[in-house]
Design an enzyme around this catalytic site. Structure first.
Site, PDB file in Angstrom:
ATOM      1  N   GLY A  11     -30.051  -7.050 -25.756  1.00  0.00           N
ATOM      2  CA  GLY A  11     -28.627  -7.102 -25.419  1.00  0.00           C
ATOM      3  C   GLY A  11     -28.473  -7.329 -23.924  1.00  0.00           C
ATOM      4  O   GLY A  11     -27.559  -6.822 -23.276  1.00  0.00           O
ATOM      5  N   ALA A  13     -27.539  -9.669 -22.020  1.00  0.00           N
ATOM      6  CA  ALA A  13     -26.377 -10.313 -21.401  1.00  0.00           C
ATOM      7  C   ALA A  13     -25.109  -9.477 -21.597  1.00  0.00           C
ATOM      8  O   ALA A  13     -24.018  -9.907 -21.235  1.00  0.00           O
ATOM      9  CB  ALA A  13     -26.174 -11.708 -21.995  1.00  0.00           C
ATOM     10  N   GLY A  14     -25.255  -8.278 -22.144  1.00  0.00           N
ATOM     11  CA  GLY A  14     -24.091  -7.432 -22.424  1.00  0.00           C
ATOM     12  C   GLY A  14     -23.685  -6.587 -21.223  1.00  0.00           C
ATOM     13  O   GLY A  14     -24.275  -6.668 -20.145  1.00  0.00           O
ATOM     14  N   SER A  17     -26.229  -3.760 -19.970  1.00  0.00           N
ATOM     15  CA  SER A  17     -27.368  -4.384 -19.290  1.00  0.00           C
ATOM     16  C   SER A  17     -26.975  -4.910 -17.916  1.00  0.00           C
ATOM     17  O   SER A  17     -27.765  -4.844 -16.972  1.00  0.00           O
ATOM     18  CB  SER A  17     -27.938  -5.509 -20.145  1.00  0.00           C
ATOM     19  OG  SER A  17     -28.523  -4.953 -21.303  1.00  0.00           O
ATOM     20  N   GLN A 112     -36.726  -5.373 -35.085  1.00  0.00           N
ATOM     21  CA  GLN A 112     -37.257  -5.037 -33.748  1.00  0.00           C
ATOM     22  C   GLN A 112     -38.384  -4.005 -33.835  1.00  0.00           C
ATOM     23  O   GLN A 112     -39.340  -4.058 -33.059  1.00  0.00           O
ATOM     24  CB  GLN A 112     -36.117  -4.575 -32.835  1.00  0.00           C
ATOM     25  CG  GLN A 112     -35.150  -5.748 -32.574  1.00  0.00           C
ATOM     26  CD  GLN A 112     -34.067  -5.462 -31.567  1.00  0.00           C
ATOM     27  OE1 GLN A 112     -33.936  -4.346 -31.075  1.00  0.00           O
ATOM     28  NE2 GLN A 112     -33.262  -6.468 -31.261  1.00  0.00           N
ATOM     29  N   ASN A 131     -25.638   1.704 -30.675  1.00  0.00           N
ATOM     30  CA  ASN A 131     -25.178   2.650 -31.699  1.00  0.00           C
ATOM     31  C   ASN A 131     -25.242   2.094 -33.118  1.00  0.00           C
ATOM     32  O   ASN A 131     -25.127   0.894 -33.292  1.00  0.00           O
ATOM     33  CB  ASN A 131     -23.725   3.043 -31.380  1.00  0.00           C
ATOM     34  CG  ASN A 131     -23.706   4.102 -30.309  1.00  0.00           C
ATOM     35  OD1 ASN A 131     -24.526   5.017 -30.326  1.00  0.00           O
ATOM     36  ND2 ASN A 131     -22.773   3.956 -29.369  1.00  0.00           N
ATOM     37  N   ASP A 159     -24.348  11.990 -22.868  1.00  0.00           N
ATOM     38  CA  ASP A 159     -23.631  13.183 -23.318  1.00  0.00           C
ATOM     39  C   ASP A 159     -24.019  14.382 -22.447  1.00  0.00           C
ATOM     40  O   ASP A 159     -23.177  15.187 -22.044  1.00  0.00           O
ATOM     41  CB  ASP A 159     -23.964  13.460 -24.789  1.00  0.00           C
ATOM     42  CG  ASP A 159     -23.773  12.215 -25.629  1.00  0.00           C
ATOM     43  OD1 ASP A 159     -22.620  11.766 -25.753  1.00  0.00           O
ATOM     44  OD2 ASP A 159     -24.775  11.664 -26.125  1.00  0.00           O
ATOM     45  N   ARG A 162     -22.346  13.999 -19.116  1.00  0.00           N
ATOM     46  CA  ARG A 162     -20.912  14.288 -19.262  1.00  0.00           C
ATOM     47  C   ARG A 162     -20.688  15.797 -19.325  1.00  0.00           C
ATOM     48  O   ARG A 162     -19.763  16.328 -18.710  1.00  0.00           O
ATOM     49  CB  ARG A 162     -20.388  13.641 -20.547  1.00  0.00           C
ATOM     50  CG  ARG A 162     -20.264  12.129 -20.476  1.00  0.00           C
ATOM     51  CD  ARG A 162     -20.054  11.533 -21.863  1.00  0.00           C
ATOM     52  NE  ARG A 162     -19.716  10.120 -21.783  1.00  0.00           N
ATOM     53  CZ  ARG A 162     -19.733   9.292 -22.809  1.00  0.00           C
ATOM     54  NH1 ARG A 162     -20.081   9.735 -24.025  1.00  0.00           N
ATOM     55  NH2 ARG A 162     -19.401   8.033 -22.672  1.00  0.00           N
ATOM     56  N   HIS A 187     -25.874  11.438 -31.322  1.00  0.00           N
ATOM     57  CA  HIS A 187     -24.988  10.858 -30.302  1.00  0.00           C
ATOM     58  C   HIS A 187     -23.731  10.387 -31.026  1.00  0.00           C
ATOM     59  O   HIS A 187     -23.582   9.218 -31.376  1.00  0.00           O
ATOM     60  CB  HIS A 187     -25.661   9.691 -29.571  1.00  0.00           C
ATOM     61  CG  HIS A 187     -24.669   8.908 -28.753  1.00  0.00           C
ATOM     62  ND1 HIS A 187     -24.078   9.423 -27.629  1.00  0.00           N
ATOM     63  CD2 HIS A 187     -24.126   7.684 -28.923  1.00  0.00           C
ATOM     64  CE1 HIS A 187     -23.218   8.540 -27.143  1.00  0.00           C
ATOM     65  NE2 HIS A 187     -23.230   7.474 -27.917  1.00  0.00           N
TER      66      HIS A 187
HETATM   67  P1  NAI Z   1     -21.910  -5.548 -25.347  1.00  0.00           P
HETATM   68  O1  NAI Z   1     -21.240  -6.044 -26.581  1.00  0.00           O
HETATM   69  O2  NAI Z   1     -21.306  -5.857 -24.010  1.00  0.00           O
HETATM   70  O3  NAI Z   1     -23.406  -6.116 -25.305  1.00  0.00           O
HETATM   71  C1  NAI Z   1     -24.261  -6.090 -26.403  1.00  0.00           C
HETATM   72  C2  NAI Z   1     -25.158  -7.305 -26.298  1.00  0.00           C
HETATM   73  O4  NAI Z   1     -26.136  -7.196 -27.323  1.00  0.00           O
HETATM   74  C3  NAI Z   1     -24.432  -8.629 -26.494  1.00  0.00           C
HETATM   75  O5  NAI Z   1     -24.703  -9.486 -25.393  1.00  0.00           O
HETATM   76  C4  NAI Z   1     -25.031  -9.168 -27.800  1.00  0.00           C
HETATM   77  O6  NAI Z   1     -25.164 -10.577 -27.787  1.00  0.00           O
HETATM   78  C5  NAI Z   1     -26.389  -8.487 -27.806  1.00  0.00           C
HETATM   79  N1  NAI Z   1     -27.011  -8.377 -29.126  1.00  0.00           N
HETATM   80  C6  NAI Z   1     -26.424  -8.168 -30.323  1.00  0.00           C
HETATM   81  N2  NAI Z   1     -27.329  -8.186 -31.299  1.00  0.00           N
HETATM   82  C7  NAI Z   1     -28.529  -8.377 -30.721  1.00  0.00           C
HETATM   83  C8  NAI Z   1     -29.850  -8.509 -31.220  1.00  0.00           C
HETATM   84  N3  NAI Z   1     -30.105  -8.458 -32.528  1.00  0.00           N
HETATM   85  N4  NAI Z   1     -30.851  -8.703 -30.334  1.00  0.00           N
HETATM   86  C9  NAI Z   1     -30.589  -8.790 -29.018  1.00  0.00           C
HETATM   87  N5  NAI Z   1     -29.348  -8.705 -28.487  1.00  0.00           N
HETATM   88  C10 NAI Z   1     -28.335  -8.490 -29.331  1.00  0.00           C
HETATM   89  O7  NAI Z   1     -22.111  -3.992 -25.560  1.00  0.00           O
HETATM   90  P2  NAI Z   1     -22.487  -2.866 -24.481  1.00  0.00           P
HETATM   91  O8  NAI Z   1     -21.247  -2.328 -23.889  1.00  0.00           O
HETATM   92  O9  NAI Z   1     -23.541  -3.375 -23.576  1.00  0.00           O
HETATM   93  O10 NAI Z   1     -23.068  -1.731 -25.458  1.00  0.00           O
HETATM   94  C11 NAI Z   1     -24.261  -1.939 -26.172  1.00  0.00           C
HETATM   95  C12 NAI Z   1     -24.472  -0.834 -27.185  1.00  0.00           C
HETATM   96  O11 NAI Z   1     -24.621   0.435 -26.551  1.00  0.00           O
HETATM   97  C13 NAI Z   1     -23.342  -0.648 -28.191  1.00  0.00           C
HETATM   98  O12 NAI Z   1     -23.917  -0.454 -29.477  1.00  0.00           O
HETATM   99  C14 NAI Z   1     -22.668   0.621 -27.740  1.00  0.00           C
HETATM  100  O13 NAI Z   1     -22.018   1.275 -28.802  1.00  0.00           O
HETATM  101  C15 NAI Z   1     -23.869   1.408 -27.252  1.00  0.00           C
HETATM  102  N6  NAI Z   1     -23.569   2.533 -26.369  1.00  0.00           N
HETATM  103  C16 NAI Z   1     -24.368   3.653 -26.490  1.00  0.00           C
HETATM  104  C17 NAI Z   1     -24.182   4.756 -25.683  1.00  0.00           C
HETATM  105  C18 NAI Z   1     -25.037   5.973 -25.836  1.00  0.00           C
HETATM  106  O14 NAI Z   1     -24.760   6.950 -25.135  1.00  0.00           O
HETATM  107  N7  NAI Z   1     -26.083   6.006 -26.675  1.00  0.00           N
HETATM  108  C19 NAI Z   1     -23.119   4.759 -24.670  1.00  0.00           C
HETATM  109  C20 NAI Z   1     -22.376   3.534 -24.573  1.00  0.00           C
HETATM  110  C21 NAI Z   1     -22.600   2.464 -25.416  1.00  0.00           C
END
Ligand code: NAI
Length: 327
Positions: A11, A13-14, A17, A112, A131, A159, A162, A187
């Site tokens: 992920g 590019a998200g 990251s 993966q 998640n 968490d 926080r 979580h």
């Molecule tokens: P985002 O949507 O900005 O980025 C996710 C990226 O993952 C996207 O660029 C997408 O193209 C990529 N992606 C999707 N499927 C993929 C795959 N099979 N292989 C490789 N890349 C893939 O989301 P963000 O904000 O970066 O969040 C990412 C994750 O982290 C979400 O699931 C979010 O719920 C989770 N999260 C977990 C937290 C925790 O405390 N454990 C806290 C905040 C977010």
């Protein structure tokens, strides 16, 4: 100069990251004397966006950044890696049920897990951020039978942080004064932020705050903090999640402070009566690149028992919902 370590990020590019890669490359995760090679995984449609991120990484001219791989193939991204931060996940789309979300992610994390099993270092340290993080970690672990289950962890450090910040504010102290915070379980909003063992400036935290505030304000606020941020910011926590992921890996690699611990989602061997095989958040110490669950934390109150069982129940249900996809 040390040999570079290989760090995979999915992920890449998200949003998370984007707040994380530059800090890893600057040495904040593994140390200011540790070169790293970043191995970045994205889905095919996001490879252009990833290219932009890589251009920016190059433009930082980080002395510790010894190489960058960008790919949509997990077998390339995970080749010989020492660390994996699995951030990419399928977000919940319109009309998607919880079960659909679990299944969509099960497909990603089983693929993966298999790739990690096939090509990663045998000592790879895996952190799942995407998640539902605990269950995604369980799926990856179950698909990597040749790797030690202890190599797979899920992030509850956000968490934990926080919970530290909220308690510091309430007790007019700083996070530096707070020790032995614990997040138990998933979580998710069933997590149990537990102050029983926690101290503020050496005093029991529960002697400093009102029980009603603890039960009716503090615990729900920590549990719901992610949702509160989405409401306020219009987007989910990214910088704080990235910070927690770096802290989780740094602690695992470099160790916990004396007389303190952190919260990590780790493989249960039945500690504290939690079902074996679940990835459950426990209080953990780390040293020599290994974690261990802290023994002897007092969980004897009915309140603790009930909260720990509720979050365990949710994790069991998540596991059962994807059971048909587990090897
Ligand atoms: P985002 O949507 O900005 O980025 C996710 C990226 O993952 C996207 O660029 C997408 O193209 C990529 N992606 C999707 N499927 C993929 C795959 N099979 N292989 C490789 N890349 C893939 O989301 P963000 O904000 O970066 O969040 C990412 C994750 O982290 C979400 O699931 C979010 O719920 C989770 N999260 C977990 C937290 C925790 O405390 N454990 C806290 C905040 C977010």
């Amino acid at each position: 100069m040390k040999q570079p370590l290989r760090v995979a990020v999915t992920g890449a590019a998200g949003n998370i990251s984007y707040a994380m890669l530059f800090r890893i490359a600057s040495g904040e995760m593994l140390g200011k004397d540790q070169p790293v090679i970043l191995q970045l995984l994205e889905i095919t449609p996001a490879l252009d966006a990833l290219k932009g991120v890589v251009m920016e990484l190059e433009d930082c001219a980080f002395p510790l950044l010894a190489g960058i791989v960008q790919t949509d193939d997990a077998n390339v991204a995970f080749k010989d890696i020492d660390y994996a931060l699995l951030v990419g996940a399928r977000p919940r789309g319109p009309g998607m049920e919880r079960k659909d979300l679990l299944e969509a992610n099960a497909a990603i994390f089983s693929a993966q897990g298999k790739a990690l099993n096939d090509v990663a270092s045998r000592d790879v340290k895996v952190l799942v951020v995407g998640n539902p993080a605990n269950t995604n970690a369980l799926i990856a672990q179950r698909n990597a039978p040749d790797l030690d289950p202890r190599n797979f962890t899920a992030m509850t450090r956000l968490d934990h942080n926080r919970a530290m910040a909220q308690l510091a504010e309430k007790t007019d102290s700083t996070v530096n004064d707070i020790k032995k915070m614990t997040i138990w379980g998933n979580h998710s909003s069933t997590q149990y932020p537990d102050l029983t063992a926690c101290t503020v400036n050496g005093k029991p935290a529960l002697d400093l705050v009102d029980r009603a505030w603890y039960e009716n304000t503090y615990i729900p606020e920590v549990q719901q903090r992610g949702a509160a941020i989405i409401k306020a910011r219009g987007a989910s926590s990214a910088a704080s999640a990235a910070n927690a992921a770096i802290a989780h890996m740094r602690t695992w690699a470099l160790g916990t402070d004396e007389n303190d611990w952190v919260s990590m989602g780790v493989y249960s061997n039945g500690e504290y009566g939690i079902a074996e095989g679940l990835i459950y958040s426990f209080p953990c110490t780390c040293s020599n690149g290994d974690w261990s669950i802290v023994d002897g934390v007092d969980v004897s109150s009915d309140f603790s028992k009930e909260k720990m069982a509720a979050t365990e129940q949710e994790l069991s249900e998540e596991r059962d919902a994807v059971a048909h996809l587990l090897p």
